[in-house]
Design a protein around this motif. Structure first.
Motif: not given
Ligand code: ZN
Length: 279
Positions: A123-128, A149-154, A212-216, A239-244
Motif C-alpha cells: 500500500x501507499x497513501x498519497x496526495x493526488x 483540485x486534490x484527491x486521496x490516492x492509494x 503530513x504532506x508538509x514533509x514532502x 499527479x500522485x505525489x509519493x508516500x510517507x
C-alpha cells in the motif's frame, strides 16, 4: 466544492456534497467529471453553482472514482525522506517519475482483488493533484494556479513485479484497481496550502502510515512545474505525489497483503477510503 461520481461502475453520474454531507446531483449541469469537461472550463463554471440548490440524491448509492478517464497518471517516487530510508534508497536529488495507466483507477470503497501471482502486494497513501489547465514548462510561481483540485490516492504495488522482474517500476504499479482514488475530488480553493494535510493509512485497524504532506521532499508547486518540463500536463491529468514511511516493504520483516485485509486511509479535508483486499 467536494465533487463525487456516484452510481454503478461504468454508469456513474457527477455529484457534489452539500454542507451537511448530503449528496446532490450535478448531472443537469455536467456530463461527467473527466478531462473533456475540465478542458471546457469546469473550474470557472463551478464558481456559479450553488450546491445547496442542486437536486438531492435519494438513498446511498455507491461512490466511484471521482475523476473519470484521466489522460495520464504521473506518479512521484521516494518523495518523503522517511520512505526513501525504509526502502533502502537515497533521498533523490530530483523527483523520481513513473507512470500509472488510467485503467488502474478504482472507487474509494471498491474491494481490490489481489492480482494473479502477486506475492508482495503493498500500500501507499498519497496526495493526488488533478490538473485543471494545460501546463507546459509552467513556473513554480504559476504552478498551483493550474491545479483544479486534490484527491486521496492509494498507489498500490506488487513489490516483486516492481523490483524483481527487470526494467522499470511500471510492471508493479499497473494491475487492475491499483489506483483507488477519492472519495472526493476537492477543488483547490477549499484546500488552500496543500502542504498542510495529515495523511494516514491503516491495515486491519492498525495505523501504519501517519504523516503530513508538509514533509514532502518536493512540494506540489515544485512537482507540477517539474513534471511540466518533461511532458505537457492536460486538464484531468493526475499527479500522485509519493508516500510517507510505513509501507509493508519497509517493515522488518516486510509485511505484504495476502488477501482478506481491510485497508482504510485518508487525508485531511479529502475524506477517507475503505475496502478489502480479496483473494
Ligand atoms: Zn507511490
Amino acid at each position: 466544492m467536494r465533487l463525487v461520481r456516484y452510481g454503478l461502475e461504468g454508469h456513474e453520474r457527477p455529484g457534489a456534497l452539500d454542507a451537511q454531507g448530503g449528496l446532490r446531483d450535478l448531472s443537469g449541469l455536467l456530463a461527467d467529471i473527466d478531462p473533456q469537461v475540465l478542458a471546457r472550463g469546469l473550474p470557472a463554471s463551478l464558481g456559479a453553482v450553488d450546491v445547496e440548490r442542486l437536486p438531492q440524491v435519494e438513498g446511498r448509492p455507491r461512490l466511484g472514482a471521482p475523476l473519470a478517464r484521466p489522460g495520464k497518471i504521473v506518479a512521484i517516487g521516494l518523495n518523503y525522506s522517511d520512505h526513501a530510508a525504509e526502502a533502502g534508497l537515497p533521498e533523490p536529488a530530483e523527483p523520481v517519475i513513473f507512470m500509472k495507466a488510467s485503467s488502474t483507477l478504482s472507487g474509494p470503497y471498491d474491494d481490490v482483488p489481489r492480482p494473479a501471482g502477486a506475492e508482495k502486494m503493498d500500500w501507499e497513501v498519497e496526495l493526488g493533484i488533478v490538473i485543471g489547465a494545460t501546463c507546459r514548462s509552467v513556473s513554480e510561481d504559476d504552478a498551483l494556479g493550474h491545479v483544479f483540485g486534490y484527491v486521496a490516492v492509494n498507489d498500490l504495488s506488487d513489490r516483486a513485479f516492481q523490483l524483481e522482474r527487470g526494467g522499470q517500476w511500471d510492471k508493479g504499479k499497473n494491475f487492475d484497481r491499483a489506483c483507488p482514488i477519492g472519495p472526493w475530488l476537492v477543488t483547490a480553493d477549499e484546500i488552500g496550502d496543500p502542504q498542510t494535510l495529515d495523511i494516514w493509512l491503516s491495515v486491519d485497524g492498525q495505523r501504519v502510515q501517519d504523516s503530513n504532506t508538509g514533509r514532502m521532499i518536493f512540494g506540489c508547486r515544485h512537482l507540477v512545474s517539474y513534471v511540466s518540463r518533461f511532458m505537457t500536463l492536460l486538464p484531468g491529468d493526475l499527479i500522485t505525489t509519493g508516500t510517507p514511511a510505513g509501507v509493508g516493504l519497509g517493515m522488518q520483516p516486510p509485511r505484504y497483503l495476502r488477501g482478506g485485509e481491510v485497508l482504510e486511509l485518508g487525508i485531511s479535508r479529502l475524506g477517507s477510503q475503505k475496502y478489502a483486499i480479496t483473494r
